[in-house]
Enzyme design. Structure first.
Site, PDB file in Angstrom:
ATOM      1  N   CYS A   1      33.242  34.436  23.116  1.00 56.12           N
ATOM      2  CA  CYS A   1      32.754  33.247  23.810  1.00 56.12           C
ATOM      3  C   CYS A   1      33.906  32.284  24.087  1.00 56.12           C
ATOM      4  CB  CYS A   1      31.686  32.557  22.968  1.00 56.12           C
ATOM      5  SG  CYS A   1      30.276  33.613  22.549  1.00 56.12           S
TER       6      CYS A   1
ATOM      7  N   HIS B   1      29.032  47.368  37.801  1.00 60.41           N
ATOM      8  CA  HIS B   1      30.161  48.078  37.213  1.00 60.41           C
ATOM      9  C   HIS B   1      29.826  48.632  35.825  1.00 60.41           C
ATOM     10  CE1 HIS B   1      33.443  47.350  40.117  1.00 60.41           C
ATOM     11  NE2 HIS B   1      32.765  46.245  40.416  1.00 60.41           N
TER      12      HIS B   1
END
Length: 341
Positions: A159, A141
């Site tokens: 994160c 993608h």
């Protein structure tokens, strides 16, 4: 001279002894820091034993963003996995939904494979492991990003941040899993617990098709308590493909190994989702109509009182809150009344 010789010899012997001692620990200590080799506590080992598992058995980690929770599941003697422990996620970056590009400060979602090479014992965030983003799905993608970690220090920029205590235990569990001969473990990251109520709450999200895609893997694990085999084809996840070997991420999908219970659940959930989404849409429209009606009634009442004020000399073209202008000129003195004789 003899005394100096023996002093120097003694110093050399001491240095050699220190060098040998340090070399013996070099496989365990790096830069004097042994945090990555902290042993599991006796309570953790006993807890694993009580559920029919051990530190060397396989593991699965699941992350749920909205609930801010990381789950560790461990393989048991029966071959299935049991939930061992949940850890609170201090922080994650961005909103619900997958990561798209480098710098968007978004935390990833999807299925990832964690290998020993992704473990980071020298992290500046105490300890960490890399999620493996971008994976095969992300790459097909065109999604970009690097160093997307699960780490300590309770601070996140794309994160998943844990407490130092939490990541130390998670890291140790992963380390022992690899020592047990497991070459990898599965990391599953979801926006929320993938039930129909939560799906319906986010029915208008642009990520819904992606979430329905990964929900199949989520539900397979929920039903079977074993991690699904995943791959990518036709630019979407496929779980438990019938064919062996890696698939072309953009190519046609092969059949999947059918699980009747999973198929029935997915079908029932889709119908339930449609009903809940329709009910949520109706409720949202009703709420919007009520808010508009309240606003219109408020405007009508305000207009009524504004018009009511003009009946008592108010200027219909002037706001009742505007004070009249004072010219500042002195008033003319009244003419005195003529006195009677």
């Amino acid at each position: 001279m003899t005394a100096n010789f023996f002093h120097r010899l003694g110093a050399i012997i001491i240095l050699c002894w220190l060098a040998v001692g340090l070399a013996a620990c070099s496989n365990f200590v790096k830069g004097g820091d042994n945090r990555h080799n902290q042993p599991l506590s006796g309570g953790v080992v006993q807890g694993l034993r009580s559920m029919g598992s051990s530190p060397s058995e396989g593991m699965v980690i699941r992350i749920f963003k909205e609930e801010s929770v990381l789950e560790v599941w461990k393989k048991t003697a029966t071959g299935t996995y049991k939930h061992f422990k949940s850890y609170e996620i201090c922080a994650y970056s961005g909103d619900l939904g997958p990561k798209f590009k480098e710098g968007d400060r978004q935390s990833p979602e999807g299925f990832y494979t964690i290998t020993p090479g992704l473990m980071n014992p020298r992290s500046s965030y105490y300890l960490s492991f890399n999620t493996g983003f971008p994976n095969k799905f992300d790459r097909v993608h065109g999604r970009t990003g690097s160093d997307l970690m699960v780490h300590g220090d309770c601070s996140s920029r794309g994160c998943y941040a844990m407490t130092d205590e939490g990541i130390a235990e998670i890291y140790a569990l992963a380390r022992e899993t690899f020592k047990g001969g497991n070459t990898s473990f599965q990391l599953q990251i979801f926006p929320f617990r993938m039930n129909t109520a939560n799906m319906a709450r986010h029915a208008t999200s642009p990520h819904m098709d992606f979430w329905k895609d990964i929900k199949e893997g989520h539900d397979y694990f929920e039903l079977t308590k074993t991690p699904p085999v995943w791959d990518v084809c036709e630019k979407q996840y496929i779980f438990n493909p019938a064919s062996s070997g890696a698939l072309d991420a953009a190519g046609p999908c092969p059949p999947s190994v059918q699980n009747p219970a999973l198929s029935a659940k997915l079908q029932a959930d889709e119908a339930d989702f449609a009903n809940k989404a329709a009910a949520a849409q109706t409720a949202a429209e009703r709420k919007a109509a009520e808010e508009l009606a309240i606003k219109e009634r408020g405007a009508a009442v305000s207009g009524f009182f504004s018009g009511f004020g003009t009946m008592f000399g108010g200027n219909p073209g002037q706001s009742p809150n505007v004070a009249p202008v004072i010219s500042g000129k002195p008033a003319t003195l009244p003419t005195p009344v003529a006195q009677r004789p």
